[in-house]
Structures are given as structure tokens and as C-alpha cells.
Scaffold this active site. Structure first.
Site, PDB file in Angstrom:
ATOM      1  N   CYS A   1      14.152   4.193  30.936  1.00 35.89           N
ATOM      2  CA  CYS A   1      14.659   3.714  29.646  1.00 35.89           C
ATOM      3  C   CYS A   1      13.438   3.265  28.840  1.00 35.89           C
ATOM      4  CB  CYS A   1      15.736   2.708  29.732  1.00 35.89           C
ATOM      5  SG  CYS A   1      15.265   1.199  30.319  1.00 35.89           S
TER       6      CYS A   1
HETATM    7  C1  RB5 Z   1      17.333   1.448  23.896  1.00 38.53           C
HETATM    8  O1  RB5 Z   1      17.167   1.512  22.562  1.00 38.53           O
HETATM    9  C2  RB5 Z   1      16.636   0.520  24.860  1.00 38.53           C
HETATM   10  O2  RB5 Z   1      17.318  -0.881  24.696  1.00 38.53           O
HETATM   11  C3  RB5 Z   1      16.823   0.950  26.193  1.00 38.53           C
HETATM   12  O3  RB5 Z   1      16.162   2.115  26.429  1.00 38.53           O
HETATM   13  C4  RB5 Z   1      16.080   0.082  27.312  1.00 38.53           C
HETATM   14  O4  RB5 Z   1      14.763  -0.416  26.579  1.00 38.53           O
HETATM   15  C5  RB5 Z   1      16.857  -1.070  27.602  1.00 38.53           C
HETATM   16  O5  RB5 Z   1      16.342  -1.819  28.542  1.00 38.53           O
END
Ligand code: RB5
Length: 147
Positions: A66
Site C-alpha cells: 500500500c
Molecule cells: C491510501 O491513500 C493509503 O492510505 C494507503 O495506501 C496506505 O498507505 C495505508 O496504510
């Protein structure tokens, strides 16, 4: 190896890069999405199915990406049988497997560049749990929480 990979929009580009890299290196990759870049998507929708497949032993290892890797690791660790860790350094990438038997690597697509991610993934995939008594004992104490 049978490897699963997943990412939200924050990790999408790094996932695509790693998927190609791992495929070129002879691994079989199952992609749990996202399949297109959608800035409104949510990491649990991709990471949880990946984590369930790792827990179900359909895969040898999982990789979740993420933006930071934080949300992916929080979500994955909610699935019984998954030991996920957010990794930003080479030592932890292999030591996390050797000592703690992690089975799911989390990366931050907005934190870790492609070349560094390749090295972290290689270290994670090449490492094996040592099964040393002290590590088994510690893991047993962690696994007891899952009952
Ligand atoms: C998404 O914008 C972001 O919050 C997600 O990818 C991640 O970093 C969450 O931990």
C-alpha cells in the site's frame, strides 16, 4: 515459489513492477488486485483475500503493497495464520523469516523504490525459518493468541 501479490492505489505501480520481476525470475504469481489504478480503492479489499490464501497455504508467501505498507500489515495480521511485517531494510527482510517465520511481506509503494524493493523481496523469498528452539518457543506464545 507460489507467490501472491496485492496492492491498493498507493502500491499499484510497485506491485506491477514486482509482479513482472518475479514472473521473469520463474515464480508463479497470483495477483489479488488491484488490476487498475483507482485512487478511491481500499487496501483491505485486496490484502485480506491475499492473506487468507497465505493462511490457507494456497501460497508459499505473500507480498502486499500500500502507500506506506502500514495499512497492509495491519489488515493482513488480522487473518489467523498470517505473520505479516512492514519491511524497509534488508536485514529485517530475511531475519523476519529466519526468526519470526513471517509469511507475508508488506512494502510501502510511496516509501520504497523499485530497485530497493527487488532486493527486499529477494531477501524475503530466499530466507527460511530456522526452526531453532527459541524461535519455536516464541512463535508458540504468539500462536497461542490465535486460539
Ligand atoms: C491510501 O491513500 C493509503 O492510505 C494507503 O495506501 C496506505 O498507505 C495505508 O496504510
Amino acid at each position: 515459489m507460489e507467490i501472491g501479490i496485492a496492492a491498493d492505489h498507493g502500491g499499484f505501480e510497485l506491485k506491477q513492477f514486482l509482479k513482472a520481476y518475479l514472473t521473469e525470475n520463474g515464480h508463479h504469481i497470483t495477483d489479488f488486485g488491484a488490476y487498475t489504478l483507482d485512487n478511491q480503492d481500499d487496501y483491505p479489499d485486496f490484502v485480506i483475500p491475499l492473506a487468507q490464501a497465505v493462511a490457507g497455504k494456497e501460497l508459499d508467501r505473500g507480498i502486499a503493497v500500500c502507500g506506506s505498507g502500514v495499512g497492509a500489515s495491519v489488515a493482513a495480521n488480522k487473518v489467523t495464520g498470517v505473520r505479516a511485517a512492514l519491511i524497509n531494510d534488508h536485514f529485517s527482510a530475511h531475519q523476519g523469516v529466519e526468526d519470526d517465520d513471517i509469511n507475508l511481506l508488506c512494502l510501502g509503494g510511496r516509501v520504497t523504490g523499485n530497485m530497493a524493493a527487488k532486493e527486499l523481496v529477494d531477501a524475503f523469498l530466499q530466507a527460511k525459518f530456522t526452526e531453532a528452539e527459541r524461535h519455536m518457543r516464541r512463535l508458540g506464545k504468539v500462536k497461542a493468541l490465535e486460539k
